[in-house]
Motif scaffolding. Structure first.
Motif, PDB file in Angstrom:
ATOM      1  N   GLU A   1      -0.487  -1.360  -4.795  1.00 37.37           N
ATOM      2  CA  GLU A   1       0.470  -1.501  -5.888  1.00 37.37           C
ATOM      3  C   GLU A   1       1.214  -2.829  -5.726  1.00 37.37           C
ATOM      4  N   VAL A   2       2.052  -3.119  -6.702  1.00 32.38           N
ATOM      5  CA  VAL A   2       2.905  -4.309  -6.661  1.00 32.38           C
ATOM      6  C   VAL A   2       4.347  -3.833  -6.805  1.00 32.38           C
ATOM      7  N   GLN A   3       5.204  -4.304  -5.916  1.00 33.47           N
ATOM      8  CA  GLN A   3       6.581  -3.817  -5.891  1.00 33.47           C
ATOM      9  C   GLN A   3       7.523  -4.829  -6.534  1.00 33.47           C
ATOM     10  N   LEU A   4       8.348  -4.340  -7.450  1.00 34.35           N
ATOM     11  CA  LEU A   4       9.379  -5.161  -8.094  1.00 34.35           C
ATOM     12  C   LEU A   4      10.763  -4.702  -7.656  1.00 34.35           C
ATOM     13  N   VAL A   5      11.677  -5.669  -7.517  1.00 33.65           N
ATOM     14  CA  VAL A   5      13.090  -5.354  -7.295  1.00 33.65           C
ATOM     15  C   VAL A   5      13.894  -6.094  -8.361  1.00 33.65           C
ATOM     16  N   PHE A   6      14.531  -5.317  -9.234  1.00 31.23           N
ATOM     17  CA  PHE A   6      15.372  -5.856 -10.300  1.00 31.23           C
ATOM     18  C   PHE A   6      16.801  -5.994  -9.787  1.00 31.23           C
ATOM     19  N   LYS A   7      17.461  -7.109 -10.131  1.00 29.97           N
ATOM     20  CA  LYS A   7      18.877  -7.299  -9.836  1.00 29.97           C
ATOM     21  C   LYS A   7      19.626  -7.273 -11.161  1.00 29.97           C
ATOM     22  N   THR A   8      20.489  -6.280 -11.337  1.00 27.85           N
ATOM     23  CA  THR A   8      21.215  -6.166 -12.600  1.00 27.85           C
ATOM     24  C   THR A   8      22.675  -5.803 -12.358  1.00 27.85           C
ATOM     25  N   SER A   9      23.424  -5.766 -13.463  1.00 30.81           N
ATOM     26  CA  SER A   9      24.845  -5.430 -13.380  1.00 30.81           C
ATOM     27  C   SER A   9      25.033  -3.915 -13.426  1.00 30.81           C
ATOM     28  N   VAL A  10      26.178  -3.482 -12.946  1.00 31.86           N
ATOM     29  CA  VAL A  10      26.526  -2.065 -13.049  1.00 31.86           C
ATOM     30  C   VAL A  10      26.520  -1.642 -14.519  1.00 31.86           C
ATOM     31  N   ALA A  11      26.990  -2.518 -15.399  1.00 32.79           N
ATOM     32  CA  ALA A  11      27.113  -2.183 -16.823  1.00 32.79           C
ATOM     33  C   ALA A  11      25.754  -1.948 -17.494  1.00 32.79           C
ATOM     34  N   ARG A  12      24.711  -2.638 -17.016  1.00 34.41           N
ATOM     35  CA  ARG A  12      23.419  -2.579 -17.721  1.00 34.41           C
ATOM     36  C   ARG A  12      22.375  -1.741 -16.977  1.00 34.41           C
ATOM     37  N   CYS A  13      22.776  -1.145 -15.892  1.00 34.34           N
ATOM     38  CA  CYS A  13      21.835  -0.441 -15.015  1.00 34.34           C
ATOM     39  C   CYS A  13      21.149   0.734 -15.714  1.00 34.34           C
ATOM     40  N   ASP A  14      21.927   1.566 -16.406  1.00 38.70           N
ATOM     41  CA  ASP A  14      21.318   2.745 -17.049  1.00 38.70           C
ATOM     42  C   ASP A  14      20.340   2.318 -18.135  1.00 38.70           C
ATOM     43  N   GLU A  15      20.708   1.255 -18.860  1.00 41.33           N
ATOM     44  CA  GLU A  15      19.830   0.791 -19.934  1.00 41.33           C
ATOM     45  C   GLU A  15      18.534   0.208 -19.356  1.00 41.33           C
ATOM     46  N   LEU A  16      18.654  -0.515 -18.241  1.00 42.93           N
ATOM     47  CA  LEU A  16      17.450  -1.033 -17.581  1.00 42.93           C
ATOM     48  C   LEU A  16      16.545   0.122 -17.146  1.00 42.93           C
ATOM     49  N   GLN A  17      17.150   1.153 -16.594  1.00 41.47           N
ATOM     50  CA  GLN A  17      16.330   2.285 -16.142  1.00 41.47           C
ATOM     51  C   GLN A  17      15.557   2.910 -17.311  1.00 41.47           C
ATOM     52  N   ARG A  18      16.228   3.113 -18.438  1.00 42.86           N
ATOM     53  CA  ARG A  18      15.526   3.690 -19.600  1.00 42.86           C
ATOM     54  C   ARG A  18      14.406   2.760 -20.059  1.00 42.86           C
ATOM     55  N   PHE A  19      14.675   1.457 -20.014  1.00 42.79           N
ATOM     56  CA  PHE A  19      13.686   0.441 -20.410  1.00 42.79           C
ATOM     57  C   PHE A  19      12.438   0.533 -19.519  1.00 42.79           C
ATOM     58  N   VAL A  20      12.656   0.623 -18.208  1.00 41.61           N
ATOM     59  CA  VAL A  20      11.524   0.696 -17.272  1.00 41.61           C
ATOM     60  C   VAL A  20      10.776   2.021 -17.455  1.00 41.61           C
ATOM     61  N   GLU A  21      11.516   3.119 -17.575  1.00 47.85           N
ATOM     62  CA  GLU A  21      10.872   4.430 -17.779  1.00 47.85           C
ATOM     63  C   GLU A  21       9.992   4.421 -19.038  1.00 47.85           C
ATOM     64  N   ALA A  22      10.492   3.785 -20.098  1.00 44.38           N
ATOM     65  CA  ALA A  22       9.765   3.807 -21.375  1.00 44.38           C
ATOM     66  C   ALA A  22       8.492   2.969 -21.325  1.00 44.38           C
ATOM     67  N   ARG A  23       8.485   1.914 -20.494  1.00 39.62           N
ATOM     68  CA  ARG A  23       7.342   0.989 -20.481  1.00 39.62           C
ATOM     69  C   ARG A  23       6.413   1.179 -19.290  1.00 39.62           C
TER      70      ARG A  23
ATOM     71  N   SER B   1       0.864  -1.193   0.000  1.00 38.29           N
ATOM     72  CA  SER B   1       0.000   0.000   0.000  1.00 38.29           C
ATOM     73  C   SER B   1       0.884   1.221   0.000  1.00 38.29           C
ATOM     74  N   SER B   2       0.670   2.107  -0.959  1.00 39.21           N
ATOM     75  CA  SER B   2       1.453   3.336  -1.008  1.00 39.21           C
ATOM     76  C   SER B   2       0.567   4.522  -0.637  1.00 39.21           C
ATOM     77  N   HIS B   3       1.134   5.395   0.175  1.00 41.98           N
ATOM     78  CA  HIS B   3       0.472   6.638   0.589  1.00 41.98           C
ATOM     79  C   HIS B   3       1.363   7.770   0.115  1.00 41.98           C
ATOM     80  N   TYR B   4       0.816   8.784  -0.532  1.00 40.32           N
ATOM     81  CA  TYR B   4       1.677   9.776  -1.185  1.00 40.32           C
ATOM     82  C   TYR B   4       0.911  11.060  -1.482  1.00 40.32           C
ATOM     83  N   HIS B   5       1.707  12.126  -1.645  1.00 41.62           N
ATOM     84  CA  HIS B   5       1.159  13.396  -2.110  1.00 41.62           C
ATOM     85  C   HIS B   5       0.940  13.337  -3.615  1.00 41.62           C
ATOM     86  N   TRP B   6      -0.203  13.762  -4.076  1.00 44.77           N
ATOM     87  CA  TRP B   6      -0.427  13.826  -5.515  1.00 44.77           C
ATOM     88  C   TRP B   6      -1.395  14.960  -5.844  1.00 44.77           C
ATOM     89  N   LYS B   7      -0.870  15.973  -6.531  1.00 39.24           N
ATOM     90  CA  LYS B   7      -1.678  17.117  -6.995  1.00 39.24           C
ATOM     91  C   LYS B   7      -2.491  17.725  -5.851  1.00 39.24           C
TER      92      LYS B   7
END
Lengths: 110, 110, 110
Positions: B55-77, B41-47
């Motif tokens: 909500e459902v919480q995910l934790v991704f485990k990735t390499s230092v080398a691929r971290c920025d690319e994963l972030q762009r991937f998640v942001e885009a989707r 359950s998330s409680h937050y300020h909004w507008k």
């Protein structure tokens, strides 16, 4: 003044294995507290395929001084071929940090 | 010798969206493992108001080398206007860290 | 460019206490978002014995600027003698980090 302590995250195959590992780490004074976060679903690459498992996630709270020994303890007792053991340092509020350090003192006579 | 790996935490509106994002990141080799922590359950300020959501919480485990690319991937989707994407580096036990690095190698032919 | 934000983890005895603390921190603009991870089991040393409790885990998301004040707020309102308060800095995606900073601005007139 906050106190550095260490979080160690691991996932176990089931509640019985998780609780036994938590209890053993506490009895060895390698952690002051172990939180069982409950059932999680893990999705991962394994030997060429994407697999999914139900698992149980543990978070150990230990001192900087005992962190390496806790890791060896978990590695030695973990049932997986490649267990997830993730470690990072955090800042604890003073009373909690002092409590973690006190409860993870190496026993004098063992 | 422990190996640096990256944890990335995000929250999704429901299990289907979360599982689809986890699966896509694994298929793209942008994460070695994704843990679905389940419903939170998330409680937050909004507008201007304080809101609450399941909500459902995910934790991704990735390499230092691929971290920025994963972030762009998640942001885009990600379906949210302002998705929660939180990243921090941790130390993995040697076998697990090597496994994360191996499983997130960029494919040679895509 | 990712933005530094702070995660603060605490455990409370039950859902009502957890939700009240989350709500109070949000109303004081000391956090932008508080995630209630739900029920966890904690195993720990306490006054010479290993104890276990069912608890509720909260994760506060706040700005670097308001982190110390949030910690004092949680310490002052927490029902435990030695509450678990663990803090660490992470990197937020730009939009989320800017949102955290904006929502934890100190109000002009209080």
């Amino acid at each position: 003044m906050n106190v550095p302590v260490v979080l160690m995250l691991s996932t176990l195959p089931d509640a019985a294995t998780a609780d036994a590992l938590a209890q053993a780490a506490l009895e060895a004074r390698l952690a002051a507290c172990v939180t069982n976060v409950g059932a999680v679903s893990s999705h991962y690459h394994w030997k060429g395929a994407v697999e999914s498992s139900r698992e149980v996630q543990l978070v150990f709270k230990t001192s900087v001084a005992r962190c390496d020994e806790l890791q060896r303890f978990v590695e030695a007792r973990h049932p997986y071929e490649t267990p997830e053991i993730l470690v990072w340092q955090v800042h604890a509020s003073p009373a909690y940090g002092q409590w973690v350090n006190a409860e993870t003192q190496r026993p004098l006579h063992v």
